[in-house]
Design an enzyme around this catalytic site. Structure first.
Site, PDB file in Angstrom:
ATOM      1  N   HIS A  35       0.868  -1.177   0.000  1.00 19.07           N
ATOM      2  CA  HIS A  35       0.000   0.000   0.000  1.00 19.07           C
ATOM      3  C   HIS A  35       0.910   1.233   0.000  1.00 19.07           C
ATOM      4  O   HIS A  35       1.209   1.782   1.067  1.00 19.07           O
ATOM      5  CB  HIS A  35      -0.898  -0.045   1.243  1.00 19.07           C
TER       6      HIS A  35
ATOM      7  N   GLU B 210      -2.484  -1.619  -3.389  1.00 22.58           N
ATOM      8  CA  GLU B 210      -3.650  -0.860  -2.950  1.00 22.58           C
ATOM      9  C   GLU B 210      -3.299   0.597  -2.699  1.00 22.58           C
ATOM     10  O   GLU B 210      -2.153   0.932  -2.383  1.00 22.58           O
ATOM     11  CB  GLU B 210      -4.295  -1.491  -1.715  1.00 22.58           C
TER      12      GLU B 210
ATOM     13  N   HIS C 263      -8.078  -5.701   7.312  1.00 25.73           N
ATOM     14  CA  HIS C 263      -7.804  -4.701   8.338  1.00 25.73           C
ATOM     15  C   HIS C 263      -8.077  -5.254   9.722  1.00 25.73           C
ATOM     16  O   HIS C 263      -9.178  -5.690  10.024  1.00 25.73           O
ATOM     17  CB  HIS C 263      -8.582  -3.392   8.136  1.00 25.73           C
TER      18      HIS C 263
HETATM   19  N1  PXP Z   1      -6.649  -3.557   3.616  1.00 22.98           N
HETATM   20  C1  PXP Z   1      -6.390  -2.250   3.421  1.00 22.98           C
HETATM   21  C2  PXP Z   1      -7.163  -1.518   2.386  1.00 22.98           C
HETATM   22  C3  PXP Z   1      -5.408  -1.584   4.167  1.00 22.98           C
HETATM   23  O1  PXP Z   1      -5.163  -0.284   3.975  1.00 22.98           O
HETATM   24  C4  PXP Z   1      -4.674  -2.317   5.119  1.00 22.98           C
HETATM   25  C5  PXP Z   1      -3.591  -1.632   5.909  1.00 22.98           C
HETATM   26  O2  PXP Z   1      -2.617  -1.112   5.048  1.00 22.98           O
HETATM   27  C6  PXP Z   1      -4.978  -3.677   5.279  1.00 22.98           C
HETATM   28  C7  PXP Z   1      -5.974  -4.273   4.521  1.00 22.98           C
HETATM   29  C8  PXP Z   1      -4.237  -4.534   6.258  1.00 22.98           C
HETATM   30  O3  PXP Z   1      -4.565  -4.132   7.548  1.00 22.98           O
HETATM   31  P1  PXP Z   1      -3.715  -4.663   8.784  1.00 22.98           P
HETATM   32  O4  PXP Z   1      -2.355  -4.059   8.652  1.00 22.98           O
HETATM   33  O5  PXP Z   1      -4.475  -4.187   9.976  1.00 22.98           O
HETATM   34  O6  PXP Z   1      -3.657  -6.160   8.657  1.00 22.98           O
END
Ligand code: PXP
Length: 248
Positions: free
Chosen positions: A43, A74, A195
Site C-alpha cells: 500500500h 492498494e 484490516h
Molecule cells: N486492507 C487495506 C485496504 C489496508 O489499507 C490495510 C492496511 O494497510 C490492510 C488491509 C491490512 O490491515 P492490517 O495491517 O491491519 O492487517
C-alpha cells in the site's frame, strides 16, 4: 480456499526508520512466498512512509517469477498511483480512499459520491487486465453501487468486526458481514477482506463462506516478533485451512 496476501507495509516502515535497506523487503517477500503465502500486498501511500513506489517495481519483478503468486497493490487512485499501477500491472489493484495524513485506512468508499470518479479508473485498469477491488465499509447500501460501478471484487473493511471480537456484539456484527458478503456474491462480486485481522479473530471471520482473499499486515509483523516470520505464516495458513474445512 481463502488466499492469504501478506501486506508488507509494516516491515517497510521499520526499514524506513534507518537509512539502510534492513529489513530487506524483497527477501521478506521471497520468504513469504516460500512459506506458502498466496500473495503479496503493498500500500504505497502518497508520503511513501511505508512501501515506496520503488518497492512496487522491485516486488513486481520478483513476483513475476512466481506465476501462482498474486500481487495486490492498494491505494488512493491519485495520478501518480495510477501511473505506477499501469506500469507494473499487478494481478489486483485495490482502490482505497485514504488521505495523506491518515495513520492507516479507516473507511471505505462512499459510492454515492465517488462512482463518477471511480468508473473510468475501474474501466482503464480492467482494460489492462488488472482485477479491481474496492475497499468498502460493512454497509449494505454500498454493495449494489459497487456492482453498478463494475468492480470485480470488494474488500470488506474488517475493523468493525475486529473491534467487536470477544464482545457481546460479536455475533450480530459477524452476521452483518455474512449478509453483506452473500449479497455481494449473489451479485457476482468477489469478496476480499482486510484490516485488523489477526490469529485470534481470523478463524471466526472465515466462518463466512467464500472469502476469496484476506490481506493482513500489522498482525503478521507483530506475530513475527514472537514466532518468526515462517512460523507465523504457518499459523495463519493453518487457521485458513481449518476454517475452509469447517465451511465445506
Ligand atoms: N486492507 C487495506 C485496504 C489496508 O489499507 C490495510 C492496511 O494497510 C490492510 C488491509 C491490512 O490491515 P492490517 O495491517 O491491519 O492487517
Amino acid at each position: 480456499m481463502t488466499a492469504l496476501s501478506v501486506n508488507l507495509n509494516k516491515f517497510a516502515l521499520l526499514r524506513n526508520s534507518r537509512d539502510k535497506n534492513s529489513p530487506n523487503i524483497i527477501s521478506l517477500a521471497r520468504r513469504c512466498i516460500k512459506a506458502g503465502a498466496n500473495g503479496i500486498t503493498v500500500h504505497p501511500r502518497p508520503d511513501q512512509r511505508h512501501t515506496k513506489y520503488r518497492d512496487v517495481y522491485d516486488l513486481a519483478s520478483l513476483i513475476k517469477k512466481f506465476p501462482t503468486i498474486e500481487f495486490n497493490v492498494e491505494g488512493n487512485p491519485i495520478y501518480s498511483f495510477l501511473e505506477l499501477v499501469k506500469q507494473v500491472k499487478p494481478n489486483q489493484c485495490t482502490l482505497v480512499p485514504d488521505s495523506p495524513n491518515q495513520l492507516t485506512s479507516d473507511h471505505g468508499w462512499d459510492l454515492r459520491h465517488n462512482t463518477e470518479r471511480l468508473k473510468p479508473i475501474v474501466n482503464d485498469l480492467q482494460k489492462l487486465g488488472i482485477r479491481v477491488s474496492i475497499f468498502l465499509d460493512p454497509d449494505s447500501n454500498q454493495i449494489s453501487l459497487a456492482k453498478m460501478l463494475g468492480t470485480d471484487r470488494i474488500e470488506l473493511y474488517t475493523e468493525t468486526f475486529a473491534n467487536s471480537f470477544g464482545k457481546e456484539s460479536q455475533e450480530d456484527v459477524l452476521e452483518q458481514y455474512r449478509k453483506l458478503s452473500m449479497e455481494a456474491q449473489e451479485l457476482g462480486l468477489g469478496v476480499n477482506a482486510g484490516h485488523d485481522l489477526n490469529l485470534h479473530n481470523l478463524g471466526l471471520f472465515l466462518t463466512i463462506p467464500k472469502i476469496l482473499e484476506v490481506s493482513i499486515g500489522h498482525a503478521i509483523a507483530v506475530d513475527s516478533i514472537d514466532y518468526g516470520l515462517e512460523v507465523t505464516l504457518n499459523k495463519y495458513l493453518e487457521t485458513i485451512q481449518i476454517a475452509h474445512l469447517k465451511t465445506q
